[in-house]
Design a protein around this motif. Structure first.
Motif, short mmCIF file in Angstrom:
data_model
loop_
_atom_site.label_atom_id
_atom_site.label_comp_id
_atom_site.label_asym_id
_atom_site.label_seq_id
_atom_site.Cartn_x
_atom_site.Cartn_y
_atom_site.Cartn_z
N UNK A 35 -8.49 -4.66 -0.19
CA UNK A 35 -8.85 -5.93 0.42
C UNK A 35 -8.54 -7.12 -0.47
N UNK A 36 -8.80 -6.96 -1.76
CA UNK A 36 -8.50 -8.03 -2.72
C UNK A 36 -7.02 -8.36 -2.71
N UNK A 37 -6.18 -7.34 -2.81
CA UNK A 37 -4.73 -7.58 -2.84
C UNK A 37 -4.21 -8.07 -1.50
N UNK A 38 -4.79 -7.58 -0.39
CA UNK A 38 -4.40 -8.07 0.93
C UNK A 38 -4.60 -9.58 1.03
N UNK A 39 -5.80 -10.02 0.64
CA UNK A 39 -6.11 -11.45 0.75
C UNK A 39 -5.22 -12.28 -0.18
N UNK A 40 -5.04 -11.81 -1.40
CA UNK A 40 -4.23 -12.55 -2.36
C UNK A 40 -2.79 -12.68 -1.87
N UNK A 41 -2.21 -11.57 -1.42
CA UNK A 41 -0.80 -11.59 -1.00
C UNK A 41 -0.63 -12.42 0.27
N UNK A 42 -1.61 -12.34 1.19
CA UNK A 42 -1.51 -13.15 2.40
C UNK A 42 -1.48 -14.64 2.06
N UNK A 43 -2.35 -15.06 1.16
CA UNK A 43 -2.38 -16.47 0.75
C UNK A 43 -1.10 -16.85 0.00
N UNK A 44 -0.63 -15.94 -0.87
CA UNK A 44 0.56 -16.25 -1.65
C UNK A 44 1.79 -16.40 -0.77
N UNK A 45 1.99 -15.48 0.16
CA UNK A 45 3.19 -15.54 0.99
C UNK A 45 3.15 -16.72 1.96
N UNK A 46 1.94 -17.17 2.30
CA UNK A 46 1.84 -18.36 3.14
C UNK A 46 2.36 -19.59 2.39
N UNK A 47 2.13 -19.63 1.08
CA UNK A 47 2.61 -20.75 0.27
C UNK A 47 4.03 -20.54 -0.24
N UNK A 48 4.47 -19.28 -0.27
CA UNK A 48 5.80 -18.96 -0.82
C UNK A 48 6.54 -18.06 0.17
N UNK A 49 7.00 -18.59 1.30
CA UNK A 49 7.59 -17.75 2.35
C UNK A 49 8.88 -17.06 1.95
N UNK A 50 9.47 -17.46 0.84
CA UNK A 50 10.70 -16.80 0.41
C UNK A 50 10.47 -15.59 -0.45
N UNK A 51 9.21 -15.24 -0.69
CA UNK A 51 8.90 -14.10 -1.55
C UNK A 51 8.01 -13.12 -0.80
N UNK A 52 8.45 -11.90 -0.67
CA UNK A 52 7.64 -10.83 -0.10
C UNK A 52 6.97 -10.06 -1.24
N UNK A 53 5.81 -9.53 -1.00
CA UNK A 53 5.10 -8.76 -2.02
C UNK A 53 4.56 -7.48 -1.40
N UNK A 54 4.95 -6.37 -1.97
CA UNK A 54 4.54 -5.05 -1.49
C UNK A 54 3.63 -4.43 -2.56
N UNK A 55 2.34 -4.26 -2.25
CA UNK A 55 1.37 -3.76 -3.23
C UNK A 55 0.94 -2.35 -2.85
N UNK A 56 1.02 -1.44 -3.81
CA UNK A 56 0.50 -0.10 -3.63
C UNK A 56 -0.67 0.09 -4.59
N UNK A 57 -1.83 0.49 -4.07
CA UNK A 57 -3.04 0.64 -4.85
C UNK A 57 -3.32 2.13 -5.03
N UNK A 58 -3.43 2.55 -6.28
CA UNK A 58 -3.67 3.95 -6.62
C UNK A 58 -5.00 4.11 -7.35
N UNK A 59 -5.55 5.31 -7.30
CA UNK A 59 -6.75 5.60 -8.09
C UNK A 59 -6.40 5.54 -9.57
N UNK A 60 -7.43 5.29 -10.39
CA UNK A 60 -7.21 5.07 -11.82
C UNK A 60 -6.47 6.23 -12.48
N UNK A 61 -6.78 7.45 -12.09
CA UNK A 61 -6.15 8.59 -12.75
C UNK A 61 -4.76 8.90 -12.20
N UNK A 62 -4.27 8.09 -11.26
CA UNK A 62 -2.95 8.30 -10.68
C UNK A 62 -1.92 7.27 -11.13
N UNK A 63 -2.39 6.11 -11.53
CA UNK A 63 -1.49 4.98 -11.75
C UNK A 63 -0.44 5.27 -12.81
N UNK A 64 -0.87 5.71 -13.98
CA UNK A 64 0.07 5.89 -15.09
C UNK A 64 1.15 6.90 -14.76
#
Length: 422
Positions: free
Chosen positions: A54-83
């Protein structure tokens, strides 16, 4: 299980998001005047508190509204999966543009990352809490951008303290006197000291800092077997463990979770813990009337407080450099720094957000932690061998305070791991 947050503009389907990975080419996007950034992030949620999508959804939605030329694709993983996931992508030559995780030194040492001053605007770079910015440096260059921070405090049971007619300790002498009084009342763990293999490196660093030591010296070089560190562990062994003030389980066999559970159940009167313990107390069916203070130093004087941090890193990709800088400048606005900290009982990483939270009574539970921000001491995460040293601490330090333990020899053995790994 992987969590995926994906916020993109309408044209993304035609552009193909896989092209956002470093090394995959951006010709189609460049021709369309569009840039696709890929971000890999860590989930901070649990069964009670919502995950980070939810945090990243809201942030990216606001960012792309101000920066329509930039797309942002966020993948959220559990802590023991990221590395593991990031390592796989880097190995394939498909590094994400931006990663939010708990380390940076390995990729910085391989010259795969942008430095802070290659990406961030001057005001944003200057806004970081100095102790956190310094901890993100390798060879005096900042590669790790702090994303979240926490500190470890001494939590105490106010009801048990009231019964023993105690105030929060301000020195080790007061701590021992209080623990003796609590033991006389029949408290099972006057102070729980978890030096078991789960997270002994955190508990150890708290005590070493309070004794004017630490894992490193003023030059940020390892100094694990320093005289101050030896004195601290000898004091723990003789005064707390030796007098039976740490409870029925030997510190070397007591893990963090078990110590916290003893505190939540009222069996432990004192325990060192992270700010997230506040969340555990609030969520617990047990009603613990608690207070928190920095762990007192040996003589009552102010000493650095042990802290932890997670980081944002940016992999080199010249086609995306400007877009990454725009996104990171947006990420570190007060709104999102404050939101992330408040949701998960963490500390903000910028001075302006910290000042705002310290002035807001809605964030009162974090005030003790906020007061320590300017004097935090973190793990030596800039050392590429820190994971090996931490593993040695988890395995060996509990034995240093056992009845037949030898703190000096144990610390020297851990120092040997640092020397050989380096």
């Amino acid at each position: 299980m992987r969590h995926r947050a994906r916020m993109i503009v309408a044209a993304s389907a035609a552009l193909g998001l896989t092209a956002g990975l470093s090394g995959c080419g951006e010709n189609a996007d460049a021709e369309a005047g569009q840039v696709s950034l890929t971000v890999v992030a860590t989930n901070y949620g649990d069964d009670v508190h919502k995950n980070s999508e939810g945090y990243w959804d809201r942030l990216v939605l606001d960012f792309t509204a101000e920066n329509p030329g930039i797309e942002v694709d966020v993948e959220v993983y559990e802590r023991d999966e990221v590395d593991e996931k990031v390592a796989e992508l880097v190995e394939r030559g498909e590094a994400p543009d931006i990663v939010q995780t708990d380390g940076y030194s390995q990729y910085a040492a391989e010259d795969l990352l942008y430095s802070a001053d290659e990406l961030l605007s001057v005001p944003v770079q200057a806004s970081f809490i100095p102790s956190l910015a310094n901890a993100g440096e390798l060879n005096r260059v900042q590669y790790g951008l702090p994303f979240t921070a926490s500190t470890r405090l001494l939590y105490y049971n106010k009801d048990l303290f009231r019964r023993a007619d105690l105030e929060p300790p301000r020195s080790w002498d007061e701590l021992v006197a209080g623990a003796r009084a609590l033991k006389a009342l029949g408290v099972e763990y006057p102070i729980a000291v978890p030096l078991g293999p789960e997270e002994a490196e955190a508990e150890t660093l708290m005590w070493l800092l309070a004794g004017d030591g630490g894992y490193t010296n003023d030059a940020n070089s390892y100094d694990i077997a320093s005289p101050a560190n030896v004195r601290t562990l000898n004091w723990l062994k003789d005064k707390l463990v030796g007098e039976g003030l740490t409870g029925p389980v030997a510190p070397g066999e007591l893990n963090r979770d078990d110590a916290v559970q003893a505190f939540l159940s009222g069996d432990a009167a004192m325990v060192n813990g992270p700010l997230s313990l506040i969340r555990q107390i609030d969520d617990s069916s047990e009603s613990v009337n608690y207070g928190s203070v920095p762990l007192p130093s040996h003589d009552g004087a102010a000493t650095p407080t042990m802290g932890t941090a997670d980081w944002v890193i940016a992999f080199r990709n010249e086609d995306h450099r400007d877009a990454m800088g725009q996104f990171l400048d947006f990420l570190y606005g007060d709104k999102y720094v404050t939101e992330q900290a408040a949701e998960y009982e963490l500390l903000p990483v910028t001075t302006s957000a910290a000042d705002g939270m310290r002035a807001d009574k809605d964030h009162r539970s974090l005030w003790s932690g906020l007061d320590t921000l300017q004097n935090l001491r973190l793990y030596p995460v800039g050392e590429t061998d820190w994971s090996e040293v931490a593993a040695a601490i988890r395995k060996r330090v509990g034995g240093a305070v056992a009845p037949n333990g030898n703190p000096r020899k144990v610390l020297e053995s851990i120092a040997g791991v640092a020397e050989s790994a380096g």
